[in-house]
Design an enzyme around this catalytic site. Structure first.
Site, PDB file in Angstrom:
ATOM      1  N   VAL A 102     -11.026  -8.238 -19.794  1.00 11.11           N
ATOM      2  CA  VAL A 102     -11.276  -6.819 -19.552  1.00 11.11           C
ATOM      3  C   VAL A 102     -12.144  -6.725 -18.317  1.00 11.11           C
ATOM      4  CG1 VAL A 102     -12.268  -4.683 -20.460  1.00 11.11           C
ATOM      5  CG2 VAL A 102     -11.180  -6.304 -22.031  1.00 11.11           C
ATOM      6  N   CYS A 103     -11.830  -5.773 -17.448  1.00 14.96           N
ATOM      7  CA  CYS A 103     -12.667  -5.494 -16.285  1.00 14.96           C
ATOM      8  C   CYS A 103     -12.832  -6.745 -15.416  1.00 14.96           C
ATOM      9  CB  CYS A 103     -14.006  -4.931 -16.782  1.00 14.96           C
ATOM     10  SG  CYS A 103     -14.985  -4.037 -15.562  1.00 14.96           S
ATOM     11  N   THR A 104     -14.047  -7.057 -14.966  1.00 19.03           N
ATOM     12  CA  THR A 104     -14.262  -8.197 -14.076  1.00 19.03           C
ATOM     13  C   THR A 104     -14.213  -9.538 -14.804  1.00 19.03           C
ATOM     14  OG1 THR A 104     -16.672  -7.905 -14.284  1.00 19.03           O
ATOM     15  CG2 THR A 104     -15.590  -6.884 -12.384  1.00 19.03           C
TER      16      THR A 104
END
Length: 228
Positions: A102-104
């Site tokens: 998820v995300c970075t």
């Protein structure tokens, strides 16, 4: 697949808690599933907010996972250079059904060499980092490329987890969880994406995050150099 489904989410200092707790809430709603919060030691870990998160299992004691998920947050900068973390992800990848983020968190998968030749999503402020790891940038909220499933920024973690549940247990199971959570987004503003937010808001946010973006790219370059 025999026994409970084993799902592990990485916990680490300065993780964005919603990156982790959103998917954890979805996964924990499934029957016959063991959800693990994995870190080096069993001790409270500070998130990027006031919330402390307590791991449930160490790297050394973690079972082979069916799903390994790396959330994002400012702490991913250091993780890209943390060989203990990267080695754990590489080891888990060999037996995992799905390798996710998820995300970075996708940048950590990239630093571990697990996104070479894959499409991947990340937070909109980090898309310039993915190509350093041989990944193609996807602007999808949830990107599926073979057994790599990557979510966009922060709130996309819930969409990612529901999507994965539908792949693991079917659409009905995913829709029942969505209904239980009353996940029915109706944001008060059209400002949740650089594609829809007012230009002035996008410009102000880009100025605010520029220092952290520059710092992240320094870590990305070091991670690429570390891999040789």
């Amino acid at each position: 697949m025999s026994g409970p489904l084993q799902i592990g989410l990485l916990v680490f200092p300065r993780v964005t808690q919603l990156d982790l707790t959103g998917p954890a809430q979805v996964f924990s709603s499934l029957p016959d599933v063991s959800v693990h919060l994995v870190w080096k030691r069993i001790e409270p870990v500070p998130s990027d907010s006031v919330i402390l998160l307590t791991p449930t299992v160490t790297f050394a004691d973690c079972p082979q996972l069916d799903v390994i998920c790396v959330p994002g947050g400012y702490g991913t900068d250091e993780l890209m250079l943390d060989e203990e973390v990267l080695a754990f992800l590489r080891k888990q990848e060999t037996g995992a059904k799905y390798v996710t983020s998820v995300c970075t968190g996708s940048l950590v998968l990239g630093a571990a060499g697990l996104l070479q030749g894959y499409r991947a999503a990340t937070h909109w402020t980090a898309t310039d980092a993915l190509p350093f790891f041989g990944a193609s940038v996807s602007r999808e909220r949830v990107c599926i490329d073979r057994n790599r499933i990557t979510g966009g920024g922060i709130t996309a973690g819930i969409d990612f987890a529901l999507t994965l549940v539908s792949m693991l247990r079917g659409r009905v199971a995913a829709e029942m969880i969505q209904l239980r959570m009353e996940y029915n987004p109706a944001p008060p503003f059209e400002a949740g994406s650089p594609d829809t937010a007012p230009a002035a808001i996008v410009a102000a946010m880009k100025e605010r995050v520029a220092p952290s973006q520059a710092r992240r790219l320094e870590f990305v370059r070091k991670a690429v150099g570390q891999r040789g």
